[in-house]
Motif scaffolding. Structure first.
Motif: not given
Length: 158
Positions: A7-16, A51-56, A112-121
């Protein structure tokens, strides 16, 4: 981590790919350098692991498995004292950061690296929070703990 080199280009965080011996071997190699120069008696802190999941939701499930595997690998490394995961909380403010279109820090992957959502959630636990809890032997109800922390962060201690 291993990435998909096709995979060329794109975000390496998502190609792990799933953490494997390559990650272990890199850490072992760094430790061998420490040993070579007389620092083999020192313990290591692994930082910014995550790891980030982009909210998916599907990706979140897969990456919760990645979190479990990386914690297991780290636990097998006798020189590792602790592992610091990257971000306790999601960071939606990163979506508003200027420059994200030029691959600057920010944007959807960064949120979306976090283990928890934000305080407003109500700091709701994400799937990888339960993985971390199990690895650490924790027993507390993470949903209730998140609500309590959220109230404290908002200045309302009950």
């Amino acid at each position: 981590m291993s990435t998909d080199s096709s995979l060329q280009g794109g975000d390496l965080f998502l190609q792990i790919r799933e953490p494997d011996n390559l990650w272990k071997d890199y850490n072992d190699a760094a430790y061998r350098v420490m040993c070579k120069y007389g620092d083999g008696h020192k313990q290591v802190l692994l930082t910014e692991v995550g790891f980030t999941d982009c909210g998916d939701e599907r990706r979140e499930e897969v990456q919760a498995g990645y979190t479990k595997k990386i914690l297991e690998i780290a636990a097998s490394l006798p020189y590792v004292r602790t592992i610091y995961n990257f971000r306790l909380l999601e960071e939606t403010g990163m979506l508003k950061k200027e420059g994200i279109d030029k691959n600057q820090i920010g944007g959807l992957p960064e949120v979306y690296f976090g283990f928890f959502e934000e305080p407003d959630r109500e700091c709701r636990p994400r799937k990888k929070a339960f993985v971390l809890q199990k690895a650490a032997g924790g027993q507390e109800d993470l949903t209730e703990a998140g609500k309590r922390v959220s109230r404290q962060m908002k200045g309302v201690i009950k």
